[in-house]
Design an enzyme around this catalytic site. Structure first.
Site, short mmCIF file in Angstrom:
data_model
loop_
_atom_site.label_atom_id
_atom_site.label_comp_id
_atom_site.label_asym_id
_atom_site.label_seq_id
_atom_site.Cartn_x
_atom_site.Cartn_y
_atom_site.Cartn_z
N GLY A 251 0.73 -1.26 0.00
CA GLY A 251 0.00 0.00 0.00
C GLY A 251 0.75 1.30 0.00
N PRO A 294 4.72 -4.85 -0.35
CG PRO A 294 6.96 -4.13 -0.29
CD PRO A 294 5.98 -5.07 0.39
N GLY A 295 4.10 -3.53 -3.55
CA GLY A 295 4.17 -3.79 -4.99
C GLY A 295 4.57 -2.50 -5.69
NE ARG A 296 0.22 2.18 -5.97
CZ ARG A 296 -0.79 2.11 -6.85
NH1 ARG A 296 -0.68 2.67 -8.02
NH2 ARG A 296 -1.91 1.48 -6.54
CE1 TYR A 337 -8.33 1.34 -11.02
CE2 TYR A 337 -6.05 1.66 -11.68
CZ TYR A 337 -7.08 0.82 -11.31
OH TYR A 337 -6.84 -0.52 -11.22
CB CYS A 364 -11.10 2.44 -32.42
SG CYS A 364 -12.47 3.15 -33.24
CD GLU A 365 -12.87 2.24 -25.38
OE1 GLU A 365 -13.12 1.35 -26.22
OE2 GLU A 365 -13.51 2.38 -24.33
CE1 TYR A 393 -1.02 -3.58 -8.97
CE2 TYR A 393 -0.10 -1.54 -8.14
CZ TYR A 393 -0.52 -2.84 -7.93
OH TYR A 393 -0.44 -3.38 -6.67
N1 LLP Z 1 -1.15 -7.24 -1.07
C1 LLP Z 1 -2.45 -7.34 -1.37
C2 LLP Z 1 -3.25 -8.36 -0.70
C3 LLP Z 1 -3.02 -6.50 -2.33
O1 LLP Z 1 -4.30 -6.62 -2.62
C4 LLP Z 1 -2.21 -5.54 -2.99
C5 LLP Z 1 -2.77 -4.67 -4.01
C6 LLP Z 1 -0.85 -5.47 -2.64
C7 LLP Z 1 -0.36 -6.32 -1.67
C8 LLP Z 1 0.10 -4.49 -3.28
O2 LLP Z 1 -0.26 -3.18 -3.01
P1 LLP Z 1 0.68 -1.96 -3.45
O3 LLP Z 1 1.88 -1.96 -2.55
O4 LLP Z 1 1.06 -2.17 -4.88
O5 LLP Z 1 -0.15 -0.78 -3.25
N2 LLP Z 1 -4.49 -1.78 -10.17
C9 LLP Z 1 -4.47 -0.77 -9.13
C10 LLP Z 1 -3.87 -1.29 -7.85
C11 LLP Z 1 -4.62 -2.44 -7.25
C12 LLP Z 1 -3.94 -2.95 -6.03
C13 LLP Z 1 -4.65 -4.11 -5.44
N3 LLP Z 1 -3.97 -4.77 -4.39
C14 LLP Z 1 -3.68 0.44 -9.65
O6 LLP Z 1 -3.26 0.41 -10.79
O7 LLP Z 1 -3.52 1.41 -8.93
#
Ligand code: LLP
Length: 434
Positions: A251, A294-296, A337, A364-365, A393
């Site tokens: 997050g 962490p992903g993002r 978004y 085409c959108e 993402y």
């Molecule tokens: N763990 C769980 C259980 C999650 O559902 C998520 C993200 C993460 C970790 C990673 O979260 P981050 O650190 O990346 O915030 N497609 C959307 C984001 C959807 C995220 C859903 N879950 C976008 O492009 O913003």
């Protein structure tokens, strides 16, 4: 330079953008556009922010898990592994990608709101370290399947803490009214734990919750810790179950535009840890090991997408459009978004950004846009347009709408670029069609 959000983005004497030491013109000439550029050195720096802070502030055995949903492809996993992170996989496809890349199965955490019986079997057969169980039905199915295979499967239970961290509705997953996990507030999480403790083939090790995405401060995580601690202490008293792990999910946010702050990962983790320790003292609950996902914040700011400008058109009395050779097919986040990005004319990165325009894609959108009413240096057809902070993402959410092929990706390390994902071909587009 006004538009440079990050220190690894510079401008050379010819006025072109340089990413991690590599001139965008060289990238475009060698690999074509659209092109995803991922700065591996930056990914590693981001990983280290987590590994060092979590080692400093949390109990031994705490660990960041990279959330592959942000960017999943084979080449990312050796980087994540060598930096000492585990990984969260949300589908058997992500698990497969990590495993074929040589990522250790025992460091995988298997997520998913609806794991089918086949998914469960796949996870068990692959030796995945932990399942994060989403609901009662999954619990029963996992217990049955593990029993048949003679496995006792380690697991965390996904609970919802009922928080609204004021992020985008679409990426807020911690509210009570959501399809993810089992709520604490309604009392259902207690029944979930009881059932898990009774399940012979499941070894429950703790709780997972995820409160949302693109969160800039620690407050919501501190609230999450309070709710988890209250629940865990209650469960310890009632059932003698002591959660070894709290998995706080992912997050932390990133800087898409100058309006976004730079998130201080170390400082935020320190605050969460102080909060946790105080809470443990207050409730008498032994300090759990902490997992974060962490992903993002691992990959987003390491990514830049390069496009080539095509049509530059004025709709008189309205606005100017710049169309690029990609768009929502490689980055659907604006269409989905209205997410803002920093865009620049990478061929004229030293020129004043005084041309107001809307960047549109090739589909085409009418919603195929990357940014609206932003200012870049006035482009000519053939100029390279860079969109910053696209590491998360983007590729992960890319698609073939209008049969647009997916771009290639290069990784940059030590001033050198190497191809890690080749560009899709027309043949790839029909490769599943009989
Ligand atoms: N763990 C769980 C259980 C999650 O559902 C998520 C993200 C993460 C970790 C990673 O979260 P981050 O650190 O990346 O915030 N497609 C959307 C984001 C959807 C995220 C859903 N879950 C976008 O492009 O913003």
């Amino acid at each position: 330079m006004e538009t440079m959000l990050y220190d690894y983005l510079t401008v050379n004497e010819e006025g072109r953008l340089v990413i991690g030491g590599v001139d965008v013109r060289d990238l475009a000439e060698e690999f074509g556009t659209p092109l995803y550029v991922l700065n591996e050195d930056r990914v590693r720096e981001n990983c280290r922010k987590y590994t060092s802070a979590m080692a400093k502030y949390f109990r031994e055995g705490s660990m960041p898990l990279y959330a592959g949903k942000a960017l999943c492809f084979k080449g990312i996993y050796p980087v994540i592994d060598s930096e000492g992170l585990g990984a969260d996989v949300v589908s058997p496809g992500e698990a497969f990608t990590a495993l074929v890349a040589g990522f250790p199965a025992e460091k995988l955490f298997f997520h998913g709101t609806n794991k089918t019986d086949e998914d469960i079997a796949y996870g068990l057969e692959s030796g995945i370290g932990y399942f994060v169980i989403d609901n009662m039905n999954e619990l029963a199915a996992l217990d049955r399947e593990a029993g048949e295979k003679g496995i006792v499967q380690k697991a965390l239970l996904r609970v919802t803490v009922g928080l609204d961290p004021h992020t985008l509705e679409a990426i807020n997953t911690g509210k009570v009214d959501s399809q993810f996990g089992v709520p604490i507030e309604t009392g259902q999480a207690e029944g979930f734990l009881k059932a898990a403790l009774d399940a012979e083939n499941i070894d429950v090790r703790g709780f997972h919750s995820h409160i949302g995405s693109q969160i800039m401060e620690s407050d919501s995580f501190c609230d999450q810790v309070d709710i988890l601690l209250g629940f865990a202490a209650d469960m310890m008293e009632k059932y003698g179950f002591t959660a070894e792990y709290f998995n706080l999910g992912g997050g932390f946010g990133v800087r898409y535009t100058e309006a976004d702050p730079l998130v201080d990962i170390d400082g935020n983790i320190r605050e969460i840890s102080e909060h946790l320790k105080a809470g443990c003292e207050r409730t008498g609950f032994p300090e759990p090991k902490i997992l974060m996902e962490p992903g993002r914040s691992i990959v987003a700011d390491a990514g830049v997408t390069l496009y080539t400008a095509g049509g530059i058109k004025t709709v008189e009395g309205y606005r100017d459009y710049v169309t690029v050779d990609g768009g929502m097919t490689d980055n659907p986040r604006y269409a989905l978004y209205k997410s803002e990005y920093t865009v620049l004319n990478a061929s004229r990165a030293d020129a004043p950004a005084d041309f107001e325009c809307t960047i549109a894609g090739r589909c085409c959108e009418s919603g195929d846009r990357i940014a609206e009413n932003i200012k870049i240096a006035r482009p000519e057809r053939g100029d390279l347009i860079a969109v910053l902070t696209t590491g998360a993402y983007n590729y992960a959410m890319s698609m073939n709408y209008n049969r647009v092929t997916r771009p290639a990706m290069v990784m940059i390390s030590g001033g050198k670029a190497r191809l890690v994902i080749r560009r899709q071909t027309f043949e790839d587009l029909i490769s599943c069609e009989l």
